[in-house]
Every structure is written in structure tokens, then in C-alpha cells.
Design an enzyme around this catalytic site. Structure first.
Site, PDB file in Angstrom:
ATOM      1  N   LYS A  13      64.621  50.982  37.915  1.00  0.00           N
ATOM      2  CA  LYS A  13      65.661  51.132  39.035  1.00  0.00           C
ATOM      3  C   LYS A  13      64.894  52.470  39.969  1.00  0.00           C
ATOM      4  O   LYS A  13      65.287  52.545  40.890  1.00  0.00           O
ATOM      5  CB  LYS A  13      66.932  51.357  38.673  1.00  0.00           C
ATOM      6  N   ARG A  88      78.647  52.233  36.639  1.00  0.00           N
ATOM      7  CA  ARG A  88      78.307  52.011  35.205  1.00  0.00           C
ATOM      8  C   ARG A  88      79.298  51.203  34.331  1.00  0.00           C
ATOM      9  O   ARG A  88      79.056  50.421  33.395  1.00  0.00           O
ATOM     10  CB  ARG A  88      77.829  52.976  34.421  1.00  0.00           C
ATOM     11  N   ARG A 127      56.527  55.469  25.101  1.00  0.00           N
ATOM     12  CA  ARG A 127      56.197  56.829  25.648  1.00  0.00           C
ATOM     13  C   ARG A 127      55.956  57.723  24.459  1.00  0.00           C
ATOM     14  O   ARG A 127      56.154  57.754  23.430  1.00  0.00           O
ATOM     15  CB  ARG A 127      57.489  57.456  26.226  1.00  0.00           C
ATOM     16  N   ARG A 160      59.033  61.009  20.752  1.00  0.00           N
ATOM     17  CA  ARG A 160      60.398  61.669  20.777  1.00  0.00           C
ATOM     18  C   ARG A 160      61.304  60.950  20.014  1.00  0.00           C
ATOM     19  O   ARG A 160      61.197  59.561  20.250  1.00  0.00           O
ATOM     20  CB  ARG A 160      60.825  62.028  22.176  1.00  0.00           C
ATOM     21  N   ARG A 171      70.965  52.579  22.907  1.00  0.00           N
ATOM     22  CA  ARG A 171      71.240  52.797  24.432  1.00  0.00           C
ATOM     23  C   ARG A 171      71.257  51.199  25.055  1.00  0.00           C
ATOM     24  O   ARG A 171      72.111  50.942  25.930  1.00  0.00           O
ATOM     25  CB  ARG A 171      69.931  53.298  25.010  1.00  0.00           C
TER      26      ARG A 171
END
Ligand SMILES: [Zn+2]
Length: 216
Positions: A13, A88, A127, A160, A171
Site C-alpha cells: 500500500k 484500521r 527481509r 530482524r 501481525r
């Protein structure tokens, strides 16, 4: 042009919102960035938000809503906006509707970025960051020349904790619980425009343009 971009973390997004806001000459209002800026600037609202963030808690709806009310009421918001990360929750969506009504405005479209769960997991867990210089890579979409080694400085790449599978799944679960009810909310109001969030960035951008009636 008054639109909101809705979708899970990792749906892309932010990138699309930034580019399209520039193309359309409207504001890109990213809740996360706005909160960080308010904290850095040390405003009353920023200090309040920081209190929650320091405790590892979510910033409550009423703080987010006050921040958005202030921003949407500013003179430069009259030309339009892309909301990124807001609303949200249902409470935030209802507050947004009231806010816009007070301003004599309405939301044109809510663009929903549809991305499958395996793809989200791939994006969010891929990542890698350089321990030495902080440069970021992605194991599939922007890998280093040598696996595990930074192209820029030769440092070691690591994942991480935030990008680990357990945290990412958590999440996505928070998103499903809090934000997915908004799909029905906006579908019932005939505002929801689903686009596929998978495939080339340019193709997705075209689909968004079409969905908001800005095809060219
Ligand atoms: Zn490096």
C-alpha cells in the site's frame, strides 16, 4: 480524490500510495509516518502517542482519530488525499465518516489490496539487514550478490526479530481480527474496490487507477 488504501501488512500500500499521491496531486497520509513525526516534533499528541508506544502498546483509536481530524481539517487537505493505514478499525471508520461529514466531504473509494497469505509471509519474512551498515535486502525481490553478505560493505546480513515468522504471523493475525471487518463495512456502503496486490508494481498501479476512475 479522497480514497483509502486497505490491506494487510506487506500488501504494498505504502509504495503505491506515495507514487499515486504525487501523480494525482493529493496528500499521502500514512498514519505510521504521521505518528513518528508527531513524536519527533514533541507535540502534545506526539507525547501522548509516545507514552503508549514506549510501553509496546498500540496507540488508541481516539489518539489516532484526533490526529487525523487535525490533518484532514488543514487547508492543504481540500484537494484530496490517500489514507494509508487508516482507518484500521470499525471505530476509526465511523469516526472518519463523521469527520468527513463535518467537512462536507465523502470518501470516494476504498481500495482493497488482495494478497494471499503465503505471498505476505514470503514478503514479510524475506527481509535481511546488514549488521555493519544497515542496508536492507530481500531474499527474493532484491537479494545480495552473495547470500548472507552485504554488497555495499561485505558485512553480515541477518533477519530482524520483527521479520521472523512468529512475529509476522502475529501481525497478520492482528490485522485479520481488527481490520478485516472493514471489508464488509465498506462493501455494504458500496465503496470497496478490490485489486490484486500481486504481480508487477505497474500492473497493480493501473488496476488502482481504474478502480478509482483515474485511468489514463
Ligand atoms: Zn553493509
Amino acid at each position: 480524490m479522497r480514497v483509502a488504501f486497505l490491506g494487510p501488512p506487506g500488501a504494498g500500500k505504502g509504495t503505491q500510495a506515495r507514487d499515486l499521491a504525487q501523480e494525482w496531486g493529493v496528500l499521502h497520509l500514512a498514519t505510521g509516518d504521521m505518528l513518528r513525526e508527531a513524536v519527533t516534533a514533541g507535540t502534545a499528541l506526539g507525547r501522548e502517542a509516545k507514552g503508549h508506544m514506549d510501553q509496546g502498546a498500540l496507540v488508541p483509536d481516539d489518539v489516532i482519530i484526533r490526529m487525523m481530524a487535525e490533518r484532514l481539517g488543514a487547508a492543504d487537505a481540500v484537494r484530496g488525499f490517500i489514507l494509508d493505514g487508516f482507518p484500521r478499525t470499525i471505530a476509526q471508520a465511523e469516526a472518519l465518516a463523521r469527520l468527513l461529514k463535518d467537512l462536507g466531504q465523502t470518501l470516494d473509494t476504498v481500495v482493497y489490496f488482495d494478497v494471499t497469505e503465503p505471498e505476505l509471509l514470503r514478503r514479510l519474512t524475506g527481509r535481511r539487514v546488514c549488521r555493519a551498515c544497515g542496508h536492507t535486502y530481500h531474499v527474493t525481490s532484491s537479494p545480495p550478490t552473495r547470500a548472507g553478505v552485504c554488497d555495499a560493505c561485505g558485512g553480515e546480513l541477518y533477519q530482524r526479530e520483527d521479520d521472523g515468522e512468529a512475529t509476522v504471523r502475529n501481525r497478520l493475525e492482528v490485522y485479520r481480527r481488527q481490520t478485516e471487518p472493514l471489508l464488509d463495512y465498506y462493501r455494504q456502503r458500496s465503496l470497496l474496490a478490490p485489486v490484486s496486490g500481486e504481480g508487477p508494481v505497474a500492473t497493480i498501479r493501473d488496476a488502482i487507477r481504474t478502480s478509482v476512475g483515474a485511468a489514463r
